[in-house]
Design a protein around this motif. Structure first.
Motif, short mmCIF file in Angstrom:
data_model
loop_
_atom_site.label_atom_id
_atom_site.label_comp_id
_atom_site.label_asym_id
_atom_site.label_seq_id
_atom_site.Cartn_x
_atom_site.Cartn_y
_atom_site.Cartn_z
N ALA A 2 0.85 -1.19 0.00
CA ALA A 2 0.00 0.00 0.00
C ALA A 2 0.89 1.24 0.00
O ALA A 2 1.74 1.40 0.86
CB ALA A 2 -0.90 -0.01 1.22
N LEU A 3 0.66 2.10 -0.98
CA LEU A 3 1.46 3.31 -1.10
C LEU A 3 0.69 4.53 -0.61
O LEU A 3 -0.51 4.64 -0.82
CB LEU A 3 1.87 3.53 -2.55
CG LEU A 3 2.83 2.50 -3.14
CD1 LEU A 3 3.04 2.76 -4.61
CD2 LEU A 3 4.16 2.53 -2.41
N LYS A 4 1.41 5.44 0.02
CA LYS A 4 0.86 6.70 0.49
C LYS A 4 1.66 7.84 -0.09
O LYS A 4 2.88 7.73 -0.26
CB LYS A 4 0.95 6.80 2.02
CG LYS A 4 0.02 5.89 2.77
CD LYS A 4 -1.28 6.58 2.97
CE LYS A 4 -2.15 5.82 3.94
NZ LYS A 4 -3.45 6.42 4.03
N GLU A 24 5.77 3.52 1.31
CA GLU A 24 4.91 2.45 1.78
C GLU A 24 4.22 2.92 3.05
O GLU A 24 4.80 3.64 3.85
CB GLU A 24 5.72 1.19 2.07
CG GLU A 24 6.19 0.48 0.83
CD GLU A 24 6.80 -0.86 1.15
OE1 GLU A 24 6.24 -1.58 1.99
OE2 GLU A 24 7.84 -1.16 0.56
N ALA A 25 3.00 2.48 3.25
CA ALA A 25 2.23 2.93 4.41
C ALA A 25 2.86 2.48 5.72
O ALA A 25 2.73 3.15 6.74
CB ALA A 25 0.80 2.39 4.31
N SER A 26 3.59 1.37 5.69
CA SER A 26 4.18 0.84 6.92
C SER A 26 5.54 1.46 7.26
O SER A 26 6.04 1.25 8.36
CB SER A 26 4.34 -0.68 6.81
OG SER A 26 5.18 -0.99 5.72
N GLY A 66 -2.54 4.10 -7.85
CA GLY A 66 -3.33 3.76 -6.67
C GLY A 66 -2.78 4.27 -5.35
O GLY A 66 -3.26 3.87 -4.29
N ALA A 67 -1.79 5.14 -5.38
CA ALA A 67 -1.26 5.69 -4.13
C ALA A 67 -2.30 6.62 -3.50
O ALA A 67 -2.95 7.40 -4.20
CB ALA A 67 0.03 6.46 -4.40
N GLN A 68 -2.46 6.53 -2.19
CA GLN A 68 -3.45 7.32 -1.47
C GLN A 68 -2.79 8.52 -0.81
O GLN A 68 -1.91 8.36 0.03
CB GLN A 68 -4.12 6.46 -0.40
CG GLN A 68 -4.95 5.32 -0.95
CD GLN A 68 -6.12 5.84 -1.77
OE1 GLN A 68 -6.83 6.73 -1.33
NE2 GLN A 68 -6.30 5.28 -2.95
#
Length: 119
Positions: A2-4, A24-26, A66-68
């Motif tokens: 998941a990308l931010k 990465e979100a993490s 799809g990065a948020q």
């Protein structure tokens, strides 16, 4: 993965400077990131062109993948006409004046109206 799209803080103490990064979100806030796509300097005036610098092409690419973006980055993108501005939410009722304060304000308004009517 998941990308931010978010802000990574830099700069000295009490002199913030932010990089707009895809990460990465993490991963930690100031840690590893995939790509740097811009910068934000809150110390500059709001009308300064260097306050928010964005690589529009790369931002569009990461949004399409799809990065948020985070809330603050959404505001930057909205001002750059990259996406729609978020809807403004109403203030919570908790912050509204309480009963006694409302009565006092009402009495002051009535007194002011009476004073202007006499004059």
């Amino acid at each position: 993965m998941a990308l931010k799209i978010r802000l990574a803080r830099g700069g000295a103490k009490k002199r913030p400077f932010y990089r707009i990064v895809v990460a990465e979100a993490s991963s930690p806030r100031d840690g590893r990131f995939v790509e740097r796509i811009g910068s934000y300097n809150p110390l500059l005036s709001a009308d300064n062109a260097e306050r928010v610098v964005l690589n529009m092409e790369r931002a569009k690419h990461w949004l399409s993948v799809g990065a948020q973006p985070t809330d603050r980055v959404i505001k930057f993108f909205a001002s750059a006409n990259l996406m729609a501005a978020p809807a403004k939410t109403a203030n919570p009722l908790q912050s509204a004046p309480k009963k006694k304060a409302q009565e006092r304000l009402k009495a002051e308004a009535e007194a002011a109206a009476a004073a202007t009517a006499e004059a």
